[in-house]
Write an enzyme that holds these catalytic residues in place. Sequence first.
Site, PDB file in Angstrom:
ATOM      1  N   ARG A  56       3.290  10.057  13.540  1.00 27.33           N
ATOM      2  CA  ARG A  56       2.468   9.745  12.644  1.00 27.33           C
ATOM      3  C   ARG A  56       1.821   9.235  12.579  1.00 27.33           C
ATOM      4  NH1 ARG A  56       7.255   6.745   9.408  1.00 27.33           N
ATOM      5  NH2 ARG A  56       5.556   6.697   7.722  1.00 27.33           N
ATOM      6  N   GLN A  86       3.879   0.181  -0.181  1.00 24.51           N
ATOM      7  CA  GLN A  86       5.684   0.539   0.653  1.00 24.51           C
ATOM      8  C   GLN A  86       4.554   1.427   1.708  1.00 24.51           C
ATOM      9  OE1 GLN A  86       8.456   1.356  -2.105  1.00 24.51           O
ATOM     10  NE2 GLN A  86       7.238   2.068  -3.359  1.00 24.51           N
ATOM     11  N   ASN A  87       3.069   1.721   1.899  1.00 25.83           N
ATOM     12  CA  ASN A  87       2.932   2.506   2.716  1.00 25.83           C
ATOM     13  C   ASN A  87       2.409   1.673   3.833  1.00 25.83           C
ATOM     14  OD1 ASN A  87       3.156   4.507   0.492  1.00 25.83           O
ATOM     15  ND2 ASN A  87       0.970   4.584   0.161  1.00 25.83           N
ATOM     16  N   ASP A  89       0.030   3.621   6.097  1.00 25.16           N
ATOM     17  CA  ASP A  89      -0.925   3.555   6.121  1.00 25.16           C
ATOM     18  C   ASP A  89      -2.362   2.794   5.924  1.00 25.16           C
ATOM     19  OD1 ASP A  89      -0.772   5.983   3.736  1.00 25.16           O
ATOM     20  OD2 ASP A  89      -1.978   4.619   3.771  1.00 25.16           O
ATOM     21  N   HIS A 104       5.700  -2.660   4.148  1.00 23.90           N
ATOM     22  CA  HIS A 104       7.034  -2.243   5.153  1.00 23.90           C
ATOM     23  C   HIS A 104       5.911  -2.045   6.139  1.00 23.90           C
ATOM     24  CE1 HIS A 104       9.322  -0.352   1.677  1.00 23.90           C
ATOM     25  NE2 HIS A 104       9.540  -1.811   1.582  1.00 23.90           N
ATOM     26  N   THR A 171       5.595   6.599  -6.006  1.00 25.97           N
ATOM     27  CA  THR A 171       6.729   6.044  -5.801  1.00 25.97           C
ATOM     28  C   THR A 171       8.086   6.730  -6.358  1.00 25.97           C
ATOM     29  OG1 THR A 171       8.568   4.603  -4.780  1.00 25.97           O
ATOM     30  CG2 THR A 171       6.884   3.844  -6.646  1.00 25.97           C
ATOM     31  N   SER A 172       8.683   6.608  -5.738  1.00 24.08           N
ATOM     32  CA  SER A 172      10.169   7.552  -6.384  1.00 24.08           C
ATOM     33  C   SER A 172      11.203   6.268  -6.655  1.00 24.08           C
ATOM     34  CB  SER A 172      11.209   7.988  -5.562  1.00 24.08           C
ATOM     35  OG  SER A 172      11.506   7.551  -3.946  1.00 24.08           O
TER      36      SER A 172
END
Length: 230
Positions: A56, A86-87, A89, A104, A171-172
């Site tokens: 990743r 929340q990413n 990267d 996160h 985002t879900s």
Amino acid sequence: MKKIVVLTGAGISAESGIQTFRDGDGLWNKFKFEEVATPEAWNRNPATVLEFYNWRRKKVWEAKPNTGHLALVKLEEKYEVKIITQNVDDLHERAGSKNILHLHGEIKKARSTIDSDLIYEHKHWKLNLGDTCEKGSQLRPHIVWFGEPVPLMEPAKKIASAADIFMIIGTSMVVYPAASLVVYVHPDKPKYYIDPKAFMVGGISNLNIIKKTAGKGVPELVEQLLKNWQ
Ligand code: APR
């Protein structure tokens, strides 16, 4: 200055070539998160976990911010913008956004397994077995795994509760406690949810649904907010 708080998820990085987790081609359809993203998996087989995050991290290294990331930077011309992502990267940083909180963790950082205050920037995309902290412990990805506490949730709640405008992008809204942040925004404040699968989140007032990709929907909303700025 009016405060805009933005909660972002994997969808904002999708157009930069970073897979999301739960879409058709999502990571959790290819990998079992129990085997690569839990403390139990780390204790059981650290090599598998390291390989997953190396794979990743290489993709993040090769990716570039897209028009969604860049539009949020433009918003800073007239608003105080705080991004809660929340990413893991660093595309918000590379786009030029100034205020970013990673709920996160960050994939370009590694941390000690015996002292969580010892956090290191990656010089290379690969983290190997045998790479140790200054106290001699194996380094692990600086990521919040499933079942682990989310240490930055308290400051994130404070930021959300001070929002004049709240945006949710890509985002879900199924992972908690991140998805609960919208509850801390004042009910009277306008909220926008940009995602091709955006839905009316239960119990949330003044929520505007924008079923578009981030690359298209974010620049359009930013232009509108800059035009309507008072
Ligand atoms: N633009 C905007 N949204 C998009 C795009 C796009 N181009 N492509 C996909 N999406 C949306 C999907 O419709 C979906 O709602 O992005 C969302 C991605 O949802 P998830 O894959 O569940 O990702 P996310 O919500 O960020 O996951 C939350 O779960 O796996 C853990 O820790 C991980 O931070 C992650 C958390």
